[in-house]
Scaffold this motif. Structure first.
Motif, PDB file in Angstrom:
ATOM      1  N   PRO A  87       6.638  -1.930  -1.607  1.00  0.00           N
ATOM      2  CA  PRO A  87       6.265  -1.216  -2.937  1.00  0.00           C
ATOM      3  C   PRO A  87       6.984  -1.616  -4.073  1.00  0.00           C
ATOM      4  CG  PRO A  87       6.640   0.264  -0.800  1.00  0.00           C
ATOM      5  CD  PRO A  87       6.670  -1.264  -0.654  1.00  0.00           C
ATOM      6  N   GLU A 122       0.225  -1.031  -1.949  1.00  0.00           N
ATOM      7  CA  GLU A 122       0.099  -0.197  -3.139  1.00  0.00           C
ATOM      8  C   GLU A 122       1.545  -0.288  -3.875  1.00  0.00           C
ATOM      9  OE1 GLU A 122      -2.128   2.129  -3.993  1.00  0.00           O
ATOM     10  OE2 GLU A 122      -3.389   1.245  -2.478  1.00  0.00           O
ATOM     11  N   VAL A 123       1.329   0.141  -5.172  1.00  0.00           N
ATOM     12  CA  VAL A 123       2.604  -0.085  -5.941  1.00  0.00           C
ATOM     13  C   VAL A 123       3.262   1.460  -5.933  1.00  0.00           C
ATOM     14  CG1 VAL A 123       3.634  -0.484  -8.340  1.00  0.00           C
ATOM     15  CG2 VAL A 123       1.890  -1.994  -7.199  1.00  0.00           C
ATOM     16  N   ALA A 124       4.279   1.444  -5.827  1.00  0.00           N
ATOM     17  CA  ALA A 124       5.120   2.764  -5.660  1.00  0.00           C
ATOM     18  C   ALA A 124       5.846   2.925  -7.242  1.00  0.00           C
ATOM     19  CB  ALA A 124       6.166   2.970  -4.792  1.00  0.00           C
TER      20      ALA A 124
END
Ligand SMILES: Nc1nc2c(c(=O)[nH]1)N=C([C@H](O)[C@@H](O)CO)CN2
Length: 125
Positions: A87, A122-124
């Motif tokens: 992330p 996914e990018v947090a």
């Protein structure tokens, strides 16, 4: 966008196209540059809001140790995918060195660049 880097991380992996290369783990090195945002980590001074380079290094060493690719291109791509699973990483530039590959050269290697869209990660925010 800020960048986080790790230079000359040592990895060990079975790698190579020749039969003799399939019998032992070779020493490799990897350089990483990660596109990250650091505002929240800096503001909170909390590792939970940062990309933990120590944990990432361990994951890459474990992945390499379990791998048995023929080509450096393949291992580099797998390492990059692992980086992009973290992330907060937006892109990665990864150079994989195979120092023992050419006796007449100091090193050989490959540099690949991958954006987050390349991975399922996914990018947090
Ligand atoms: N583009 C590549 N060329 C070569 C590779 C490779 O991984 N990518 N590997 C080899 C051999 O394994 C070499 O390291 C030892 O002879 C040759 N060419």
């Amino acid at each position: 966008m800020d960048t986080l880097f790790v230079q000359e991380l040592e990895l060990r992996a079975v790698i190579g196209v020749h039969d003799w290369e399939r019998t032992f783990a070779q020493r490799l090195r990897v350089d990483l540059v990660l596109g990250v945002t650091t505002e929240m980590a800096a503001k909170t001074d909390d590792l939970a809001h940062a990309v933990d380079y120590a944990a990432l290094a361990e994951r890459l060493q474990a992945l390499a140790a379990q791998s048995a690719c023929e080509l450096i291109e393949t291992l580099a791509a797998r390492l990059a995918d692992e980086v992009l699973e973290q992330p907060g990483v937006h892109w990665v530039r990864l150079t994989l060195h195979k120092p023992g590959a050419l006796p007449a050269a100091k090193s050989v290697g490959i540099t690949i660049e991958r954006p987050i869209e390349h991975s399922a990660g996914e990018v947090a925010s």
